[in-house]
Design an enzyme around this catalytic site. Structure first.
Site, mmCIF file in Angstrom:
data_model
loop_
_atom_site.group_PDB
_atom_site.id
_atom_site.type_symbol
_atom_site.label_atom_id
_atom_site.label_comp_id
_atom_site.label_asym_id
_atom_site.label_seq_id
_atom_site.Cartn_x
_atom_site.Cartn_y
_atom_site.Cartn_z
ATOM 1 N N GLY A 231 0.824 -1.202 0.000
ATOM 2 C CA GLY A 231 0.000 0.000 0.000
ATOM 3 C C GLY A 231 0.854 1.246 0.000
ATOM 4 O O GLY A 231 2.028 1.221 -0.397
ATOM 5 N N SER A 232 0.287 2.330 0.460
ATOM 6 C CA SER A 232 0.968 3.621 0.397
ATOM 7 C C SER A 232 2.115 3.701 1.395
ATOM 8 O O SER A 232 2.121 3.029 2.436
ATOM 9 C CB SER A 232 -0.026 4.751 0.669
ATOM 10 O OG SER A 232 -0.395 4.778 2.037
ATOM 11 N N THR A 233 3.070 4.555 1.085
ATOM 12 C CA THR A 233 4.202 4.768 1.975
ATOM 13 C C THR A 233 3.752 5.364 3.302
ATOM 14 O O THR A 233 4.264 4.995 4.371
ATOM 15 C CB THR A 233 5.238 5.674 1.298
ATOM 16 O OG1 THR A 233 5.707 5.017 0.094
ATOM 17 C CG2 THR A 233 6.418 5.956 2.207
ATOM 18 N N VAL A 235 0.907 4.982 4.950
ATOM 19 C CA VAL A 235 0.329 3.953 5.816
ATOM 20 C C VAL A 235 1.400 2.933 6.203
ATOM 21 O O VAL A 235 1.407 2.422 7.324
ATOM 22 C CB VAL A 235 -0.867 3.272 5.134
ATOM 23 C CG1 VAL A 235 -1.408 2.131 5.997
ATOM 24 C CG2 VAL A 235 -1.970 4.289 4.864
ATOM 25 N N GLY A 236 2.317 2.654 5.283
ATOM 26 C CA GLY A 236 3.398 1.721 5.584
ATOM 27 C C GLY A 236 4.235 2.158 6.767
ATOM 28 O O GLY A 236 4.699 1.331 7.563
ATOM 29 N N GLU A 253 5.712 -3.542 0.688
ATOM 30 C CA GLU A 253 5.816 -3.087 -0.699
ATOM 31 C C GLU A 253 4.969 -1.840 -0.809
ATOM 32 O O GLU A 253 3.734 -1.904 -0.763
ATOM 33 C CB GLU A 253 5.351 -4.162 -1.676
ATOM 34 C CG GLU A 253 5.844 -3.888 -3.089
ATOM 35 C CD GLU A 253 4.733 -3.650 -4.071
ATOM 36 O OE1 GLU A 253 4.515 -2.463 -4.431
ATOM 37 O OE2 GLU A 253 4.076 -4.615 -4.484
ATOM 38 N N CYS A 287 1.241 0.463 -8.369
ATOM 39 C CA CYS A 287 2.443 0.923 -7.661
ATOM 40 C C CYS A 287 3.624 1.060 -8.592
ATOM 41 O O CYS A 287 4.557 1.825 -8.315
ATOM 42 C CB CYS A 287 2.774 -0.031 -6.515
ATOM 43 S SG CYS A 287 3.039 -1.742 -7.033
#
Length: 470
Positions: A231-233, A235-236, A253, A287
């Site tokens: 997912g998004s950076t 949220v990561g 990822e 992505c």
């Protein structure tokens, strides 16, 4: 699923619906289909972990041949239901038939490749040790794995979140997306259909406002040993930091600001074709989508003309996933225009969630678009004075997921690839590329660890050393 009013959770092999509680609205409902999905409570999330923990005791002891047989049966079921799943994906995320078919076939190949690698990936070894003793290095499953999958490629990424973990003897919880709950539920239900025991793969989903509580309730459970997230950076960062507090490893990822480097000797027709395809496939919401094209002044004008010509042939209405996603794109274009860029868009609809395929000409590092992942059908062109300046420019990027190099000289491509700080470099092909036999993942703000093939299986095994002494 068409007769279902609410998309349920799956815990211990059973569909779970709470009457009137924690239910979210389906973003893209269809006639005669469900309009709501059941969101997890923290209590249900913990129950899912407990169910998977209970199943781990027996599943971890199954023979590799048995797990392989189950995965091959899953692949068979996926093939039988492929048309239904592809239609469902297109309804949920408006991706078009081509992307739905690509991620369906990719998902099947992922399952089959994983099944083929089970035995060799779980083998230990007997290394040399001191005289008179033997050393055994064993590979063992971890326990319960929490797999968090995104909406934009829900079949292949939903499967990727759980297939490798269960293949090597873990049990798994698929935490699906509220933007593709029907697809993720169906995937989890197909594990039941393929004969996987209850609890080996559980499925939870949640309302956006419950995300923090549900995740925290699971990652802090002792039985959960690892989390993988795509997912998004942004949220990561949250996923990783909270897992770190619980001393749990994560496989991430994340986003990408993917670029295509076009060298002076490139086949410009080939480059333009792959750049346009890589930028606008699935509405630019991949992505690995191509965000930037970087070339020298000597070829920029000719390359730009070829890309614009292809852009003008686009008749498909591109649809982004939400109004906030569209607003983000509009803001990026506005900022670029204010700072001197010119904008060219395909002559397609701008109504509702539609956003036309767009080229930003004259992108510079001062513009937000240069650094920000757009995640939509927008492509920017960056020009450097000389080809030799490309290697220095790309060091500016914090993301490092995918990239492309276009040149007729493969030796030059390999030399430049050494300076590309990304998980993948594709020579004379688009940045969107993922196949079951290769590792996939990024560096920097694009995450760490690798999905795919043997590299992905290793992520969900731990090693144990046993020494035998006389």
């Amino acid at each position: 699923m068409s007769n279902m009013d609410i998309v349920p959770l799956i815990i211990g092999g059973e569909d779970i619906v709470l009457t009137g509680k924690y239910q979210g609205e389906i973003a893209s409902p269809v006639p005669n289909g469900p309009t709501k999905f059941q969101g997890a409570t923290t209590e249900l999330a913990i129950k899912a972990v407990e169910s998977s923990a209970s199943a781990f005791a027996s599943w971890s002891k199954t023979r590799p041949q048995e797990r392989r047989a189950k995965l091959l049966q899953l692949a068979t079921v996926l093939r039988q239901r492929a048309t239904e799943l592809e239609k469902l994906v297109d309804e949920e995320i408006h991706c078009g038939e081509l992307w739905a078919h690509i991620i369906m076939q990719g998902g099947i190949e992922l399952v089959e490749e994983t099944a083929a690698l089970i035995t060799t990936s779980t083998m230990g070894c007997i290394p040399a040790t001191d005289k008179g003793s033997y050393g055994l290095v064993l590979k063992e499953p971890l326990g319960v794995v929490l797999g968090i999958a995104p909406w934009n490629a829900p079949v292949i990424l939903g499967l990727r979140a759980v297939v490798a973990p269960v293949a090597v003897g873990n049990t798994a919880i698929l935490k699906g997306s509220e933007l593709s709950p029907r697809t993720h539920y169906m995937l989890a239900s197909l594990f039941r259909e393929a004969g996987f025991p209850p609890g080996v793969v559980n499925y939870v989903c949640h309302r956006p406002e419950d995300a923090s509580d549900v995740y925290d309730s699971m990652i802090t459970q002792r039985a959960v040993k690892k989390c993988n997230f795509t997912g998004s950076t942004a949220v990561g960062r949250i996923i990783a930091s909270r897992a770190a507090q619980a001393l749990k490893p994560v496989l991430l990822e994340l986003g990408g600001k993917n670029y295509a480097l076009v060298l002076d000797d490139a086949d410009l027709d080939l480059a333009a074709e792959h750049i346009v395809r890589g930028a606008f496939l699935n509405n630019g919401q991949i992505c690995m989508s191509t965000d930037l094209v970087i070339s020298s002044k000597s070829i920029n004008s000719a390359l730009e003309s070829k890309i614009l010509a292809l852009l003008d042939t686009i008749k498909t209405n591109h649809t982004v996933i939400s109004q906030p996603a569209k607003t983000k794109l509009e803001n990026l274009l506005s900022d670029s225009r204010t700072k001197g860029a010119s904008i060219h868009s395909a002559a397609t609809s701008t109504d509702g969630a539609h956003f036309p395929a767009t080229l930003i000409r004259g992108v510079t590092p001062s513009m937000d678009f240069f650094h920000t992942e757009s995640f939509g059908p927008v492509l920017g062109m960056v020009t450097v004075d000389h080809e030799d300046d490309i290697a220095a420019l790309i060091q500016e990027f914090d993301y490092g997921l995918s990239s492309a190099i276009f040149t007729r000289n493969h030796h030059r491509a390999l030399g430049l690839a050494a300076s590309v700080n990304a998980g993948a470099v594709h020579v004379n092909a688009m940045t969107v590329h993922d196949e079951a036999t290769l590792p996939h993942g990024g560096v920097g703000h694009s995450g760490w660890g690798r999905f795919g093939a043997g590299w992905g299986l290793e992520e969900f095994l731990q090693t144990k050393t046993v020494t035998l002494n006389g």
